[in-house]
Write a protein that holds these residues in place. Structure first.
Motif, PDB file in Angstrom:
ATOM      1  N   LYS A   1     -54.004-102.174 -45.630  1.00 42.62           N
ATOM      2  CA  LYS A   1     -55.396-101.824 -45.887  1.00 42.62           C
ATOM      3  C   LYS A   1     -55.951-102.620 -47.063  1.00 42.62           C
ATOM      4  O   LYS A   1     -57.104-103.083 -47.022  1.00 42.62           O
ATOM      5  N   ALA A   2     -55.133-102.830 -48.087  1.00 41.36           N
ATOM      6  CA  ALA A   2     -55.593-103.528 -49.285  1.00 41.36           C
ATOM      7  C   ALA A   2     -55.839-105.014 -49.038  1.00 41.36           C
ATOM      8  O   ALA A   2     -56.775-105.596 -49.597  1.00 41.36           O
ATOM      9  N   ILE A   3     -55.014-105.655 -48.208  1.00 36.19           N
ATOM     10  CA  ILE A   3     -55.107-107.112 -48.053  1.00 36.19           C
ATOM     11  C   ILE A   3     -55.897-107.540 -46.837  1.00 36.19           C
ATOM     12  O   ILE A   3     -56.166-108.728 -46.646  1.00 36.19           O
ATOM     13  N   GLY A   4     -56.282-106.588 -45.993  1.00 38.91           N
ATOM     14  CA  GLY A   4     -57.038-106.941 -44.798  1.00 38.91           C
ATOM     15  C   GLY A   4     -56.143-107.351 -43.650  1.00 38.91           C
ATOM     16  O   GLY A   4     -54.917-107.456 -43.784  1.00 38.91           O
ATOM     17  N   GLY A   5     -56.763-107.611 -42.531  1.00 38.58           N
ATOM     18  CA  GLY A   5     -55.990-107.829 -41.312  1.00 38.58           C
ATOM     19  C   GLY A   5     -55.414-109.215 -41.137  1.00 38.58           C
ATOM     20  O   GLY A   5     -54.510-109.406 -40.324  1.00 38.58           O
ATOM     21  N   ASP A   6     -55.922-110.209 -41.873  1.00 34.77           N
ATOM     22  CA  ASP A   6     -55.511-111.587 -41.627  1.00 34.77           C
ATOM     23  C   ASP A   6     -54.435-112.108 -42.570  1.00 34.77           C
ATOM     24  O   ASP A   6     -53.830-113.145 -42.299  1.00 34.77           O
ATOM     25  N   THR A   7     -54.222-111.442 -43.677  1.00 35.26           N
ATOM     26  CA  THR A   7     -53.237-111.916 -44.656  1.00 35.26           C
ATOM     27  C   THR A   7     -51.835-111.530 -44.210  1.00 35.26           C
ATOM     28  O   THR A   7     -51.575-110.364 -43.924  1.00 35.26           O
ATOM     29  N   PRO A   8     -50.907-112.496 -44.159  1.00 36.97           N
ATOM     30  CA  PRO A   8     -49.532-112.159 -43.771  1.00 36.97           C
ATOM     31  C   PRO A   8     -48.909-111.146 -44.718  1.00 36.97           C
ATOM     32  O   PRO A   8     -49.059-111.226 -45.945  1.00 36.97           O
ATOM     33  N   LEU A   9     -48.208-110.166 -44.126  1.00 36.39           N
ATOM     34  CA  LEU A   9     -47.539-109.114 -44.882  1.00 36.39           C
ATOM     35  C   LEU A   9     -46.097-109.017 -44.398  1.00 36.39           C
ATOM     36  O   LEU A   9     -45.843-108.885 -43.198  1.00 36.39           O
ATOM     37  N   MET A  10     -45.174-109.092 -45.336  1.00 36.58           N
ATOM     38  CA  MET A  10     -43.756-108.982 -45.026  1.00 36.58           C
ATOM     39  C   MET A  10     -43.177-107.770 -45.742  1.00 36.58           C
ATOM     40  O   MET A  10     -43.677-107.380 -46.794  1.00 36.58           O
ATOM     41  N   VAL A  11     -42.116-107.183 -45.188  1.00 33.16           N
ATOM     42  CA  VAL A  11     -41.540-105.955 -45.743  1.00 33.16           C
ATOM     43  C   VAL A  11     -40.037-106.135 -45.890  1.00 33.16           C
ATOM     44  O   VAL A  11     -39.310-106.200 -44.896  1.00 33.16           O
TER      45      VAL A  11
ATOM     46  N   ASN B   1     -50.699 -97.642 -56.241  1.00 31.30           N
ATOM     47  CA  ASN B   1     -50.261 -98.762 -57.074  1.00 31.30           C
ATOM     48  C   ASN B   1     -49.946 -99.998 -56.241  1.00 31.30           C
ATOM     49  O   ASN B   1     -50.203-101.131 -56.664  1.00 31.30           O
ATOM     50  N   ILE B   2     -49.380 -99.789 -55.056  1.00 28.56           N
ATOM     51  CA  ILE B   2     -49.111-100.912 -54.162  1.00 28.56           C
ATOM     52  C   ILE B   2     -50.404-101.617 -53.794  1.00 28.56           C
ATOM     53  O   ILE B   2     -50.510-102.853 -53.853  1.00 28.56           O
ATOM     54  N   ALA B   3     -51.414-100.853 -53.419  1.00 23.96           N
ATOM     55  CA  ALA B   3     -52.704-101.440 -53.059  1.00 23.96           C
ATOM     56  C   ALA B   3     -53.295-102.224 -54.219  1.00 23.96           C
ATOM     57  O   ALA B   3     -53.815-103.340 -54.048  1.00 23.96           O
ATOM     58  N   ALA B   4     -53.203-101.678 -55.429  1.00 23.50           N
ATOM     59  CA  ALA B   4     -53.767-102.348 -56.602  1.00 23.50           C
ATOM     60  C   ALA B   4     -53.039-103.655 -56.893  1.00 23.50           C
ATOM     61  O   ALA B   4     -53.676-104.677 -57.214  1.00 23.50           O
ATOM     62  N   GLU B   5     -51.713-103.650 -56.781  1.00 24.81           N
ATOM     63  CA  GLU B   5     -50.949-104.865 -57.063  1.00 24.81           C
ATOM     64  C   GLU B   5     -51.178-105.928 -55.988  1.00 24.81           C
ATOM     65  O   GLU B   5     -51.235-107.127 -56.286  1.00 24.81           O
ATOM     66  N   CYS B   6     -51.316-105.512 -54.752  1.00 24.17           N
ATOM     67  CA  CYS B   6     -51.644-106.468 -53.680  1.00 24.17           C
ATOM     68  C   CYS B   6     -52.985-107.138 -53.959  1.00 24.17           C
ATOM     69  O   CYS B   6     -53.132-108.352 -53.803  1.00 24.17           O
ATOM     70  N   ASP B   7     -53.948-106.344 -54.365  1.00 26.01           N
ATOM     71  CA  ASP B   7     -55.274-106.889 -54.675  1.00 26.01           C
ATOM     72  C   ASP B   7     -55.193-107.891 -55.816  1.00 26.01           C
ATOM     73  O   ASP B   7     -55.809-108.967 -55.760  1.00 26.01           O
ATOM     74  N   LYS B   8     -54.422-107.584 -56.858  1.00 27.30           N
ATOM     75  CA  LYS B   8     -54.273-108.514 -57.978  1.00 27.30           C
ATOM     76  C   LYS B   8     -53.638-109.832 -57.520  1.00 27.30           C
ATOM     77  O   LYS B   8     -54.055-110.919 -57.934  1.00 27.30           O
ATOM     78  N   ALA B   9     -52.621-109.734 -56.679  1.00 32.45           N
ATOM     79  CA  ALA B   9     -51.937-110.938 -56.209  1.00 32.45           C
ATOM     80  C   ALA B   9     -52.876-111.829 -55.401  1.00 32.45           C
ATOM     81  O   ALA B   9     -52.866-113.062 -55.537  1.00 32.45           O
ATOM     82  N   LEU B  10     -53.693-111.228 -54.550  1.00 36.27           N
ATOM     83  CA  LEU B  10     -54.651-112.014 -53.782  1.00 36.27           C
ATOM     84  C   LEU B  10     -55.653-112.701 -54.692  1.00 36.27           C
ATOM     85  O   LEU B  10     -56.023-113.864 -54.471  1.00 36.27           O
TER      86      LEU B  10
END
Length: 367
Positions: A183-193, A152-161
């Motif tokens: 993995k869902a957003i690729g290597g170049d998109t900033p990811l924060m946790v 579900n996290i991967a799917a929501e990340c994809d929708k946001a992009l």
């Protein structure tokens, strides 16, 4: 021009976050609670502020009515240069009730309203009082609520992009979630946790090391308690990742302690918590001196969002945080939403730039 009245308005706007959830303890939260602070004057101008209230709206509203309104009624409306002295005096009067939490949330609401009034009195957008505007459109990142399952996290990340967001923030506490998002957003998109303060220092160091290959831009508030800046600094040194914190901090004093301890690479003042625009600008000045980046806590939709846009428009970098959800209504008739490129336009009207929609306020008012 004098302040004739201060009113607090509790507004709750329902939202739909899909598979995500926002919880307080065991209870799911399905509406965005806001306490708007309305400051009326004998000159006919009205200023609007915002006091943090996500899970404490009645308490915040009472604080505005019982602590803030009596302090403010009858005051001469200060110009921009005079606001800090007025707010320091109010902080001094109210320090008995605490320098953090609810008291500062209520103070923040008044401070924002005073800056709105000061800019309206001059007939200029708020950012003109804060410095030279460097940006008219600001990049926003999608701040996902807690989801839990990697698929579900991967799917929501994809929708946001696909909606145009250029960066993602998770509210998760597992390495599986972090790697699923990467993995869902690729290597170049900033990811924060954003972890919301769950771990000991040792646990946080281990978590940071386990997540390094996913290359998060930062871990946000990994340690309990959030004011344990020495432990947070240890996590930053030993974990190998940048650390962000500050949404739970109030006043310049606490931020100075945090930054002096080396606890953070990214400071996150929240304008509706920290003490308003006055304290936010003071925090940003110290951060600039110490080489700490400003990435504000700003997942809200009232006057505090507009204030954040003005504050960040005079800075050359920094993202704006937007909760990734669908609201039932907007106080600003959609004017402060992200566009198809994931950017938000900085308001250019007098003061905060927009007036709240009174019809929306009445429709979603909580008695």
């Amino acid at each position: 021009m004098k302040i004739t009245d201060v009113r607090a308005h509790h507004i709750r706007i329902p939202y739909d976050a899909g598979v995500a959830s926002f919880r307080q303890g065991a209870s799911a939260i399905t509406g965005l609670d806001m306490v708007l602070v309305e400051v009326a004057t004998d000159g006919g101008l009205t200023g609007w502020g915002d006091a943090f209230a996500y899970v404490c709206p009645r308490t915040t509203l009472t604080a505005v009515e019982e602590m803030i309104a009596p302090q403010a009624r009858g005051l001469d409306v200060p110009d921009a240069a005079g606001i800090p002295a007025v707010m320091e005096q109010i902080q001094r009067h109210l320090h008995l009730f605490g320098r953090y939490g609810i008291t500062m949330f209520a103070i923040s609401g008044l401070d924002i309203a005073l800056w709105d009034l000061a800019a309206k009195a001059e007939g200029v957008p708020l950012h003109r009082l804060l410095g030279e505007a460097r940006r008219t459109r600001l990049p926003a990142y999608a701040s996902l609520l807690r989801i839990g399952t990697p698929d579900n996290i991967a799917a929501e990340c994809d929708k946001a992009l696909r909606l145009g967001y250029g960066a993602i923030k998770l509210h998760e506490t597992t390495t599986a979630a972090v790697y699923a998002a990467r993995k869902a957003i690729g290597g170049d998109t900033p990811l924060m946790v954003d972890m919301n303060c769950p771990l000991s220092g040792e646990q946080a160091i281990a978590f940071a090391r386990e997540c390094r290959e996913a290359r998060p831009t930062f871990l946000e508030e990994p340690v309990w308690p959030p004011e344990d800046f020495a432990t947070l600094a240890d996590v930053r040194r030993q974990g190998g990742l940048d650390i962000a914190a500050g949404e739970n901090a109030c006043t310049l004093h606490q931020f100075r302690q945090m930054m002096a301890a080396g606890a953070v690479s990214h400071a996150q003042p929240s304008v509706i918590k920290v003490g308003g625009i006055t304290e936010f600008t003071a925090v940003a000045a110290v951060a600039d001196e110490l080489g700490v980046r400003i990435v504000p806590h700003s997942p809200y939709f009232g006057p505090g969002l507009l204030a954040t846009l003005h504050l960040m428009s005079v800075r050359s970098d920094g993202l704006v945080e937007m909760f990734y959800l669908k609201r039932a209504a907007c106080l600003w008739r959609g004017a402060a939403d992200t566009d198809s490129d994931g950017n938000i336009t900085v308001p250019q009207g007098p003061g905060l730039g927009y007036e709240p929609d009174r019809d929306v306020m009445e429709q979603h008012r909580v008695a």
